[in-house]
Design a protein around this motif. Structure first.
Motif, PDB file in Angstrom:
ATOM      1  N   TYR A  16       0.768  -1.218  -0.002  1.00 43.98           N
ATOM      2  CA  TYR A  16      -0.063   0.081   0.080  1.00 43.98           C
ATOM      3  C   TYR A  16       0.907   1.392   0.076  1.00 43.98           C
ATOM      4  O   TYR A  16       1.794   1.233   0.737  1.00 43.98           O
ATOM      5  N   ILE A  22      -7.683   3.815  -1.198  1.00 42.71           N
ATOM      6  CA  ILE A  22      -8.244   2.581  -1.544  1.00 42.71           C
ATOM      7  C   ILE A  22      -9.636   2.786  -1.698  1.00 42.71           C
ATOM      8  O   ILE A  22     -10.270   3.340  -0.948  1.00 42.71           O
ATOM      9  N   PHE A  50      -9.431   5.305   2.769  1.00 42.98           N
ATOM     10  CA  PHE A  50     -10.249   4.519   1.895  1.00 42.98           C
ATOM     11  C   PHE A  50     -11.645   5.020   1.671  1.00 42.98           C
ATOM     12  O   PHE A  50     -12.289   5.738   2.647  1.00 42.98           O
ATOM     13  N   TYR A 115      -8.098   6.117  -7.401  1.00 45.12           N
ATOM     14  CA  TYR A 115      -7.855   5.115  -6.276  1.00 45.12           C
ATOM     15  C   TYR A 115      -6.487   4.103  -6.753  1.00 45.12           C
ATOM     16  O   TYR A 115      -6.554   4.088  -7.859  1.00 45.12           O
TER      17      TYR A 115
END
Length: 115
Positions: A16, A22, A50, A115
């Protein structure tokens, strides 16, 4: 046996990029809800941004209510929530149709939010 949390945390740590967001596809089923809570747990120890995406297939009479419940949950967690409701159903190949619609929706969100 390693816990799912340990596996996910190791994966995120290795893969990540904290500069990226995300997108979590949240169906409302037990698998996606478990992943939601694991991501929230990860946020407690490291930076993770996210958003949640939900596609309301409009296939069942209570699907709108389920989408509202997921939206409320996201609001309570202060997580951005994106929902799209389908307005038509095909006569056949529902799975393929829904898959294409999900990917189209996720692609639109990706293009907008990177994203």
């Amino acid at each position: 046996m390693e816990s799912l949390q340990k596996i996910l945390f190791s994966f995120l740590k290795a893969n990540y990029d904290p500069k990226q967001k995300i997108l979590l596809a949240l169906s409302g089923g037990s698998d996606s809800l478990a992943l939601l809570h694991l991501l929230i747990d990860y946020q407690k120890t490291r930076h993770l941004e996210f958003h949640i995406a939900h596609l309301d297939h409009n296939w069942r009479s209570n699907s709108h209510r389920e989408a509202q419940i997921l939206q409320k949950r996201a609001e309570n967690l202060s997580i951005p929530f994106h929902c799209h409701c389908l307005d038509q159903l095909p006569q056949r190949n529902l799975e393929g149709f829904f898959r294409r619609k999900r990917y189209d929706f996720f692609g639109q969100l990706h293009n907008k939010y990177h994203y």
